[in-house]
Design a protein around this motif. Structure first.
Motif, PDB file in Angstrom:
ATOM      1  N   ASP A  43       1.402   8.988  10.050  1.00 16.91           N
ATOM      2  CA  ASP A  43       0.388   7.766   9.729  1.00 16.91           C
ATOM      3  C   ASP A  43       0.365   6.863  10.648  1.00 16.91           C
ATOM      4  OD1 ASP A  43      -1.258   6.374   7.761  1.00 16.91           O
ATOM      5  OD2 ASP A  43       0.590   4.780   7.710  1.00 16.91           O
ATOM      6  N   THR A  44      -0.770   6.311  11.222  1.00 22.24           N
ATOM      7  CA  THR A  44      -0.890   4.924  11.770  1.00 22.24           C
ATOM      8  C   THR A  44      -0.832   3.591  11.003  1.00 22.24           C
ATOM      9  OG1 THR A  44      -2.100   6.260  13.420  1.00 22.24           O
ATOM     10  CG2 THR A  44      -2.219   3.995  13.663  1.00 22.24           C
ATOM     11  N   ASP A  45       0.135   2.623  11.508  1.00 25.06           N
ATOM     12  CA  ASP A  45       0.092   1.422  10.785  1.00 25.06           C
ATOM     13  C   ASP A  45      -0.887   0.585  11.523  1.00 25.06           C
ATOM     14  OD1 ASP A  45       0.803  -0.768   9.546  1.00 25.06           O
ATOM     15  OD2 ASP A  45       2.757  -0.981   9.889  1.00 25.06           O
ATOM     16  N   GLU A  46      -1.978   0.391  11.106  1.00 25.35           N
ATOM     17  CA  GLU A  46      -3.268  -0.439  11.558  1.00 25.35           C
ATOM     18  C   GLU A  46      -2.792  -1.966  11.451  1.00 25.35           C
ATOM     19  OE1 GLU A  46      -4.804   3.241   9.649  1.00 25.35           O
ATOM     20  OE2 GLU A  46      -3.506   1.682   9.118  1.00 25.35           O
ATOM     21  N   CYS A  47      -1.950  -2.310  10.648  1.00 28.72           N
ATOM     22  CA  CYS A  47      -1.581  -3.825  10.639  1.00 28.72           C
ATOM     23  C   CYS A  47      -0.688  -4.180  11.741  1.00 28.72           C
ATOM     24  CB  CYS A  47      -0.777  -4.135   9.415  1.00 28.72           C
ATOM     25  SG  CYS A  47      -1.741  -3.820   7.919  1.00 28.72           S
ATOM     26  N   VAL A  48       0.243  -3.334  12.276  1.00 28.02           N
ATOM     27  CA  VAL A  48       0.874  -3.368  13.578  1.00 28.02           C
ATOM     28  C   VAL A  48       0.212  -3.175  14.516  1.00 28.02           C
ATOM     29  CG1 VAL A  48       3.366  -2.769  14.511  1.00 28.02           C
ATOM     30  CG2 VAL A  48       3.298  -2.941  12.164  1.00 28.02           C
ATOM     31  N   MET A  49      -0.713  -2.084  14.883  1.00 29.07           N
ATOM     32  CA  MET A  49      -1.380  -1.920  15.968  1.00 29.07           C
ATOM     33  C   MET A  49      -2.461  -3.007  16.446  1.00 29.07           C
ATOM     34  SD  MET A  49      -3.705   1.488  16.871  1.00 29.07           S
ATOM     35  CE  MET A  49      -2.119   2.693  16.401  1.00 29.07           C
ATOM     36  N   ILE A  50      -3.001  -3.584  15.365  1.00 26.40           N
ATOM     37  CA  ILE A  50      -4.429  -4.733  15.570  1.00 26.40           C
ATOM     38  C   ILE A  50      -3.863  -5.923  15.099  1.00 26.40           C
ATOM     39  CG2 ILE A  50      -6.505  -5.170  15.659  1.00 26.40           C
ATOM     40  CD1 ILE A  50      -7.131  -2.198  15.718  1.00 26.40           C
ATOM     41  N   PRO A  51      -3.147  -6.706  15.450  1.00 27.10           N
ATOM     42  CA  PRO A  51      -2.959  -7.973  14.712  1.00 27.10           C
ATOM     43  C   PRO A  51      -4.178  -8.788  14.403  1.00 27.10           C
ATOM     44  CG  PRO A  51      -1.481  -7.620  16.687  1.00 27.10           C
ATOM     45  CD  PRO A  51      -2.357  -6.842  16.869  1.00 27.10           C
ATOM     46  N   ASP A  52      -4.001  -9.344  13.426  1.00 23.03           N
ATOM     47  CA  ASP A  52      -5.189 -10.280  12.602  1.00 23.03           C
ATOM     48  C   ASP A  52      -6.333  -9.360  12.399  1.00 23.03           C
ATOM     49  OD1 ASP A  52      -3.719 -12.539  12.966  1.00 23.03           O
ATOM     50  OD2 ASP A  52      -4.405 -12.849  14.990  1.00 23.03           O
ATOM     51  N   VAL A  53      -6.219  -8.064  11.945  1.00 23.11           N
ATOM     52  CA  VAL A  53      -7.093  -7.170  11.835  1.00 23.11           C
ATOM     53  C   VAL A  53      -7.843  -7.743  10.578  1.00 23.11           C
ATOM     54  CG1 VAL A  53      -5.962  -5.701  10.365  1.00 23.11           C
ATOM     55  CG2 VAL A  53      -7.906  -4.727  11.489  1.00 23.11           C
ATOM     56  N   CYS A  54      -7.490  -8.403   9.475  1.00 23.35           N
ATOM     57  CA  CYS A  54      -8.208  -8.904   8.376  1.00 23.35           C
ATOM     58  C   CYS A  54      -8.540 -10.465   8.752  1.00 23.35           C
ATOM     59  CB  CYS A  54      -7.031  -9.126   7.175  1.00 23.35           C
ATOM     60  SG  CYS A  54      -6.454  -7.333   6.670  1.00 23.35           S
ATOM     61  N   GLY A  55      -8.461 -10.880   9.963  1.00 24.92           N
ATOM     62  CA  GLY A  55      -8.778 -12.316  10.029  1.00 24.92           C
ATOM     63  C   GLY A  55      -8.041 -13.143   9.830  1.00 24.92           C
ATOM     64  N   ALA A  56      -8.063 -14.497   9.857  1.00 21.95           N
ATOM     65  CA  ALA A  56      -7.294 -15.848   9.459  1.00 21.95           C
ATOM     66  C   ALA A  56      -7.273 -15.928   7.820  1.00 21.95           C
ATOM     67  CB  ALA A  56      -8.089 -17.018  10.145  1.00 21.95           C
ATOM     68  N   HIS A  57      -6.400 -16.350   7.415  1.00 22.71           N
ATOM     69  CA  HIS A  57      -6.106 -16.749   5.917  1.00 22.71           C
ATOM     70  C   HIS A  57      -6.120 -15.536   5.149  1.00 22.71           C
ATOM     71  CE1 HIS A  57      -6.861 -20.447   7.410  1.00 22.71           C
ATOM     72  NE2 HIS A  57      -8.195 -20.426   7.783  1.00 22.71           N
ATOM     73  N   ALA A  58      -5.486 -14.220   5.806  1.00 31.38           N
ATOM     74  CA  ALA A  58      -5.421 -13.111   4.909  1.00 31.38           C
ATOM     75  C   ALA A  58      -4.311 -12.124   5.296  1.00 31.38           C
ATOM     76  CB  ALA A  58      -6.633 -12.238   5.188  1.00 31.38           C
ATOM     77  N   GLN A  59      -3.903 -11.332   4.401  1.00 28.91           N
ATOM     78  CA  GLN A  59      -2.842 -10.669   4.671  1.00 28.91           C
ATOM     79  C   GLN A  59      -3.143  -9.104   4.773  1.00 28.91           C
ATOM     80  OE1 GLN A  59       0.381 -11.230   2.032  1.00 28.91           O
ATOM     81  NE2 GLN A  59       0.549 -13.334   2.500  1.00 28.91           N
ATOM     82  N   CYS A  60      -2.707  -8.458   5.611  1.00 29.61           N
ATOM     83  CA  CYS A  60      -2.977  -7.047   5.929  1.00 29.61           C
ATOM     84  C   CYS A  60      -1.963  -5.845   5.513  1.00 29.61           C
ATOM     85  CB  CYS A  60      -2.894  -6.578   7.320  1.00 29.61           C
ATOM     86  SG  CYS A  60      -3.339  -4.933   7.635  1.00 29.61           S
ATOM     87  N   PHE A  61      -2.136  -5.077   4.590  1.00 25.85           N
ATOM     88  CA  PHE A  61      -1.222  -4.293   3.969  1.00 25.85           C
ATOM     89  C   PHE A  61      -1.671  -2.781   4.399  1.00 25.85           C
ATOM     90  CE2 PHE A  61      -1.682  -7.772   1.160  1.00 25.85           C
ATOM     91  CZ  PHE A  61      -0.079  -7.912   0.667  1.00 25.85           C
ATOM     92  N   ASN A  62      -0.839  -1.987   4.872  1.00 23.92           N
ATOM     93  CA  ASN A  62      -0.946  -0.411   5.513  1.00 23.92           C
ATOM     94  C   ASN A  62      -0.667   0.342   4.181  1.00 23.92           C
ATOM     95  OD1 ASN A  62      -1.300   1.448   7.404  1.00 23.92           O
ATOM     96  ND2 ASN A  62       0.775   2.084   7.036  1.00 23.92           N
ATOM     97  N   THR A  63      -1.756   1.366   4.375  1.00 25.78           N
ATOM     98  CA  THR A  63      -1.664   2.740   3.243  1.00 25.78           C
ATOM     99  C   THR A  63      -1.592   3.913   3.906  1.00 25.78           C
ATOM    100  OG1 THR A  63      -4.054   2.619   3.107  1.00 25.78           O
ATOM    101  CG2 THR A  63      -2.803   1.168   1.619  1.00 25.78           C
ATOM    102  N   HIS A  64      -1.560   5.207   3.487  1.00 26.54           N
ATOM    103  CA  HIS A  64      -1.416   6.287   3.872  1.00 26.54           C
ATOM    104  C   HIS A  64      -3.006   6.727   4.610  1.00 26.54           C
ATOM    105  CE1 HIS A  64       0.186  10.031   4.897  1.00 26.54           C
ATOM    106  NE2 HIS A  64      -0.797  10.767   4.431  1.00 26.54           N
ATOM    107  N   GLY A  65      -2.892   6.250   5.880  1.00 26.99           N
ATOM    108  CA  GLY A  65      -4.271   6.845   6.483  1.00 26.99           C
ATOM    109  C   GLY A  65      -5.364   5.679   6.644  1.00 26.99           C
ATOM    110  N   SER A  66      -4.922   4.448   6.130  1.00 25.24           N
ATOM    111  CA  SER A  66      -5.917   3.495   6.260  1.00 25.24           C
ATOM    112  C   SER A  66      -5.028   2.091   5.922  1.00 25.24           C
ATOM    113  CB  SER A  66      -6.776   3.347   5.148  1.00 25.24           C
ATOM    114  OG  SER A  66      -7.466   2.392   5.323  1.00 25.24           O
TER     115      SER A  66
END
Length: 722
Positions: free
Chosen positions: A35-58
Motif C-alpha cells: 500500500d502507498t501512503d499518499e499522505c506521506v508521499m504528497i504533503p498538504d494533499v488535502c490543502g490548508a486547514h485539513a488533515q489527511c488519513f491514509n487507507t488501504h489503496g487510497s
C-alpha cells in the motif's frame, strides 16, 4: 495544490499500467504489492486547514474544527477547507451584551462600542466617556449614556448637530444685512441668521443642512438672474453671504459628499466625521472649475471632530469690478489702455479651517476658459481673487502655474472667491508693416494723382468707364490721404471720430464705384449695350449710398467711430459690419460679374481667333483675372484681419501690401496698359521735349547773333565795333 494531485494521479496511473501487476494505491516492492501512503508521499494533499488519513489503496481528508469543505463531495482529489463564519451562521456562544467577531477558524466575543469588559471578565460595562474633560471641549457639558455620550453646547457655541463633537463659538452677527442691500439678499441673510440662532444653544434645532443649501441657492439664482449684483460693494456682500452660509451649512450636511446644481449655481461639499482628523487629498468640482487641497489644510490646527470643504461656482456672475494690484509687465503708457475681462466662472472655496489667510500649503484651482484664446503678445492671463477690502480683483497671493488656450491652473496661498482674468494689451504694429503701409500709400497717392489728371484731361479716352475710373481714383486718393495723415490720431477723440467717419465714407464710396464698374463691364460684354449710364445716377449710387450708410451708423452708434488704437470703426457690438457687410456684398456681386465677363470674353476670343493656342488663352485670362479682381475689390478679402486683436500675419501683410498699392495697380492697368493713354503720354512727352528744344535753339541762335555782331565792320568807316 492541484499540480500535486495531478502528479499523484499520474504516478498511480503509471503504476497501474506497469504490467497491471498492482492495484491503484499500491506500489510493487520485492515482487509484491504494498500500500502507498499518499499522505506521506504528497504533503498538504488535502490543502490548508485539513488533515489527511491514509487507507488501504487510497486516502481521505477531514477539515479542522472551525472549517468546512468548499464542495459537497469532499474527496482526496477535490477537497479544500474554508473558514466557518460562526457569527453569520449564529453558531457562536456570545452573550447579548457582546458582539461576535469572526476569526480564522474561530470567533471572539467583544464588547460593543462604548462598553468594556469588567475586571472579572464576567461581562461588559458602560464606559464613561465624560471622564475625559476634552471629549466635548471646554464650552459644553458632557452627558454620559449607555454605550455613548452627548455634548450639550453652552450658550453662544454649537457643534452644528454633531452631538459627539467639540463645541465652537458662533457669531450670528455675520448675517446682518445692509440698508442698501437688495430685498432678496436681505431675505437670505435673515433666513441664515434665523438658522444660526436656532443652533445657538444646547437645544437648538431648525432646518436641515440640505434644506438650507437649497434655500440659499434659490436666492442666489434670483439675484444673479435679476442682475442685482453690480458694483464692488454689492459683489462683496454677495460673496460674503455665500461664504458664511457655507460655513453654517457644511457641518450640518449628513452625506460625505453633497452635490447641488441650480440654474445659475454649482456646489460640491465634502464632509468628514471621525474621532481622528482625516488625511490625504480632496478634490471638488463645480461647473467648469476644479479645486484640489489636502485634508490637513481643511482641518487646520484644531479638529473639533468634523471638517468640511466646499466649492461654489456661479454661471452668470460676469462683473469684472475694479482692477487693483494686478501685476503687469507692460509699460505704464500701455497699461492705461489695457482692457480686462473675466475668462472663467467665478468660484468660492470654503473650508472649516478659519485661518485661511496664510495657508501652510497652497491650494490648486483649475479653470476652463469661457473663450478659447492662447496667450500671446496681446493676451495674458492672471489668477485673481476678490479683495473685499478694496472691492476689486487682485492677484496677490495667487500664481498662475500653467496656462493654455483652454485652461489655466492657479496656485493660491489663501482662500476666497477666485477667477481667471484675461488682459487684452494693445498690439503694436511692427516697423516693417508701418514702413510698407507708408511707402505704398505715398506711391499710390502719386499714381492716383496721375490717374486723376489722365482721366480728367485725356480727351481720347472720354466715356462712362473713364468717368467711373475718375471718381474711383478721387475716392481712393482722399481715403489714402486721410488714412496716411490721421489713422493714428487717437489723442483727440472728436478728431479721431471725424477721421474714422471720412474713411468709412470714402472707402465705401470707392467700393460703390467698383460696383458701378462691374455693372458697366457686364453691360458692355454680356448685354452688349452701347448706351452709357447717366452721370447723375452713378453719383447717387457712388456717393449717396455710402452717405446713407454712414449717417445711419453714426446715429445708431456714434461711439463706434474711433478706437483707442486706431481712428477706425470699433469692434464692439459688431459695429465693424457696417463697413464689411456692404464690402462683402459688393465683392460677391463683382466676383459673379467677373466670372461671367471672362466667360463671355473667352467665347468671343475663341470665335475671333480659332487658332489661338490654349496656353496663351489661359495665361492671358489668368493675368486679366488677377488684375481685374484686384481692381474690383478682391484684395479686401484680407481686410477682415486688419484692426483685429489677433490675426493671421500672412493675411495682414497681404492686405497691407495690396491695399496700399491699389492706386499703383489702377495706374498700371488703366493708364500704362491702355494704348490710347500711352499715345497721349507720348504726345505730351514729345510736346514737352519739343518745347525744350525750341527754347534751346532760340537761345542758341540769339547767343550766336550777339557774339558775331561786334566783329562786324562799319561799312562807312571800315572800323570794327570793338
Amino acid at each position: 495544490m492541484e499540480l500535486k494531485r495531478a502528479l499523484l494521479l499520474l504516478a498511480l496511473f503509471l503504476e497501474f499500467s506497469d504490467s497491471h501487476k498492482c492495484d491503484i494505491g499500491h506500489d510493487r516492492r520485492n515482487n509484491s504489492c504494498i500500500d502507498t501512503d499518499e499522505c506521506v508521499m504528497i504533503p498538504d494533499v488535502c490543502g490548508a486547514h485539513a488533515q489527511c488519513f491514509n487507507t488501504h489503496g487510497s486516502y481521505y481528508c477531514t477539515c479542522n474544527e472551525g472549517f468546512q469543505s468548499k464542495t459537497a463531495n469532499f474527496t482526496a482529489i477535490t477537497g479544500e477547507c474554508e473558514d466557518i463564519n460562526e457569527c453569520f451562521m449564529n453558531t457562536h456562544g456570545c452573550s447579548d451584551d457582546k458582539v461576535c467577531m469572526n476569526t480564522v477558524g474561530s470567533y471572539e466575543c467583544r464588547c460593543r462600542n462604548g462598553y468594556r469588559l469588567t475586571r472579572t471578565d464576567a461581562g461588559c460595562e458602560d464606559i464613561n466617556e465624560c471622564i475625559n474633560p476634552d471629549v466635548c471641549g471646554r464650552n459644553a457639558q458632557c452627558n454620559n449614556t449607555f454605550g455613548s455620550y452627548t455634548c450639550k453646547c453652552d450658550q453662544g457655541y454649537s457643534n452644528y448637530g454633531n452631538n459627539q463633537s467639540e463645541c465652537i463659538e458662533m457669531s450670528c452677527d455675520l448675517f446682518e444685512s445692509d440698508a442698501e442691500s437688495p430685498g432678496k439678499l436681505k431675505n437670505l441673510l435673515e433666513l441664515l441668521r434665523s438658522s444660526c440662532e436656532s443652533l445657538h444653544g444646547p437645544d437648538g434645532h431648525g432646518l436641515t443642512g440640505e434644506q438650507l443649501l437649497e434655500n440659499v441657492f434659490t436666492t442666489t439664482d434670483e439675484l444673479l438672474l435679476d442682475g442685482k449684483i453690480a458694483g464692488g460693494e454689492m459683489l462683496s456682500q454677495f460673496l460674503d453671504a455665500v461664504e458664511n452660509s457655507m460655513r453654517l451649512i457644511g457641518p450640518q450636511l449628513r452625506e460625505p459628499v453633497t452635490r447641488m446644481e441650480t440654474h445659475n449655481t454649482f456646489a460640491e461639499v465634502a464632509v468628514a466625521r471621525n474621532q481622528t482628523p482625516p488625511s490625504g487629498h480632496v478634490t471638488l468640482s463645480a461647473g467648469s472649475a476644479h479645486f484640489e487641497t489636502s485634508w490637513e489644510t481643511v482641518v487646520g490646527k484644531s479638529y473639533p471632530g468634523f471638517a468640511f470643504v466646499a466649492l461654489v461656482g456661479y454661471k452668470d456672475l460676469n462683473t469684472s469690478g475694479l482692477l487693483h494690484n494686478v501685476n503687469s509687465e507692460k509699460p505704464d503708457d500701455e497699461e492705461r489702455s489695457v482692457t480686462y475681462q473675466l475668462n472663467s466662472e467665478v468660484v468660492t472655496a470654503v473650508v472649516s479651517n478659519t485661518e485661511t489667510k496664510h495657508l501652510s500649503e497652497p491650494v490648486t484651482l483649475v479653470f476652463t476658459h469661457v473663450e478659447d484664446r492662447a496667450e500671446s503678445g496681446g493676451v495674458a492671463y492672471s489668477c485673481v481673487y476678490w479683495n473685499e477690502y478694496e472691492g476689486a480683483w487682485s492677484n496677490e497671493g495667487c500664481v498662475r502655474a500653467e496656462s493654455n488656450s483652454t485652461h489655466t491652473v492657479c496656485s493660491c496661498s489663501h482662500l476666497s472667491s477666485f477667477a481667471v482674468l484675461m488682459a487684452l494689451y494693445p498690439l503694436q504694429d511692427s516697423f516693417e508693416l508701418v514702413l510698407i503701409t507708408r511707402v505704398g500709400l505715398v506711391l499710390s497717392l502719386v499714381c492716383l494723382f496721375l490717374c486723376i489728371l489722365t482721366f480728367k484731361f485725356c480727351r481720347s479716352i472720354k466715356g462712362t468707364r473713364t468717368s467711373i475710373h475718375l471718381h474711383l481714383s478721387i475716392c481712393l486718393f482722399i481715403a489714402d490721404l486721410v488714412f496716411l495723415c490721421g489713422i493714428s490720431s487717437t489723442q483727440n477723440k472728436v478728431g479721431c471720430g471725424i477721421v474714422a467717419g471720412l474713411l468709412h465714407f470714402f472707402f465705401l464710396s470707392a467700393f460703390c464705384w467698383m460696383l458701378l464698374e462691374g455693372v458697366q463691364l457686364y453691360r458692355m460684354v454680356v448685354l452688349v449695350f452701347h448706351t452709357t449710364l447717366k452721370h447723375l445716377y452713378m453719383c447717387l449710387v457712388g456717393y449717396g449710398v455710402p452717405l446713407v450708410i454712414v449717417i445711419i451708423s453714426a446715429i445708431s452708434f456714434s461711439k463706434g467711430y474711433g478706437t483707442d488704437r486706431h481712428c477706425w470703426l470699433s469692434l464692439d457690438g459688431s459695429f465693424i459690419w457696417s463697413f464689411f457687410a456692404p464690402v462683402c456684398i459688393i465683392v460677391i456681386l463683382n466676383s459673379f460679374v467677373f466670372i461671367i465677363t471672362v466667360w463671355k470674353l473667352a467665347e468671343k476670343f475663341a470665335s475671333l481667333n480659332p487658332d489661338l493656342s490654349k496656353l496663351r488663352n489661359i495665361r492671358g485670362f489668368t493675368v486679366t483675372a488677377v488684375a481685374q479682381m484686384c481692381v474690383l475689390g478682391g484684395m479686401w478679402v484680407f481686410g477682415c484681419f486688419l484692426f483685429q486683436e489677433e490675426g493671421t500675419q500672412v493675411a495682414l501683410y497681404l492686405f497691407t501690401i495690396l491695399n496700399s498699392l491699389q492706386g499703383a495697380l489702377i495706374f498700371f492697368m488703366h493708364c500704362l496698359l491702355s494704348k490710347p493713354v500711352r499715345e497721349e503720354y507720348c504726345k505730351l512727352i514729345t510736346r514737352i521735349c519739343s518745347r525744350k528744344e525750341k527754347k534751346y535753339s532760340e537761345f542758341s541762335t540769339n547767343q550766336s547773333s550777339n557774339s558775331q555782331q561786334p566783329l562786324r565792320s562799319n561799312q562807312t568807316t571800315g572800323e570794327s565795333k570793338i
